[in-house]
Design an enzyme around this catalytic site. Sequence first.
Site, short mmCIF file in Angstrom:
data_model
loop_
_atom_site.label_atom_id
_atom_site.label_comp_id
_atom_site.label_asym_id
_atom_site.label_seq_id
_atom_site.Cartn_x
_atom_site.Cartn_y
_atom_site.Cartn_z
N SER A 183 -15.76 0.39 22.04
CA SER A 183 -16.19 0.13 20.66
C SER A 183 -15.45 1.02 19.67
CB SER A 183 -17.70 0.31 20.52
OG SER A 183 -18.11 1.58 20.96
N GLU A 184 -15.15 2.28 20.05
CA GLU A 184 -14.28 3.12 19.23
C GLU A 184 -13.45 4.04 20.11
OE1 GLU A 184 -16.62 1.90 15.70
OE2 GLU A 184 -17.32 2.66 17.61
N THR A 185 -12.24 4.30 19.63
CA THR A 185 -11.41 5.37 20.17
C THR A 185 -11.15 6.35 19.04
OG1 THR A 185 -10.36 3.93 21.81
CG2 THR A 185 -9.18 5.95 21.22
#
Length: 269
Positions: free
Chosen positions: A43-45
């Site tokens: 979902s996020e890096t």
Amino acid sequence: MRIRIVDAFTDRPFAGNPAGVLLLDSFPDDEWLQNVAAEVNLSETAFAHPLAAGGAADWALRWFTPATEVDMCGHATLATAHILNTTGAADGTVRFAARCGILTATAQRDGAITLDFPTAPLTPEPEPEGLADALGAKVLSVRDTGPHIGDLLVELTDEKAVRSLSPDFAALVAHSGRGIIATAPAADPGRGYDYVSRCFFPRVGIDEDPVTGSAHTALAPFWSARLGRDSLTGLQASARSGLVKTTLRGDRTLLTGSAVTVIDGELQV
């Protein structure tokens, strides 16, 4: 180049919300950052690099979904602070310079980390036409959460309604800048949480986010006003699930959770 995967807002592997974390010397071009985030496909890096001593922040921090850069992300900030503290790159409180302003993360003796984020301003909104059909549930109230997170906070009837949601993700795209936060009071507060939520962000390439720290900057003031307490615990009732402890301090919200490193490897680029 070293890359870690960290499960945030949990004290055990394979729960909470996984985030990629890369510590860099500086930010490469945006296309490279986006390509890495798409390859990691979480979902996020988070990408961070150290700043010169003596400034308002210690590290610069950016977050990318597989599809786009976002203005605020709680779980990937928690994951980054966890890596900085467990590797010795930081000790205690870390200040991050991000698109949404200066954020701090303070490690506690038990390993938990407290994030200091801006509180989302909540504005009552009429229920958008088609929202209840897209969610598949009766809507009690709707709040706009302001520019930093850009979500709609949607109150549902009860915990069962939140847990049983099976949204039409294509239809949800039309209803907010980033996504939808669905929430209701806990059916039994004696189970260790005060409210439940689920978060859907199909517009930025994430149908359902497992545990969303930034959403709790809106959930905290909403439920603190309803329940009459500044300190609460929210359960994000996704398949992976996670707990976020919140403390409302006016225009700032403290988000506390744990994190676990599950993968530590090399990015071959």
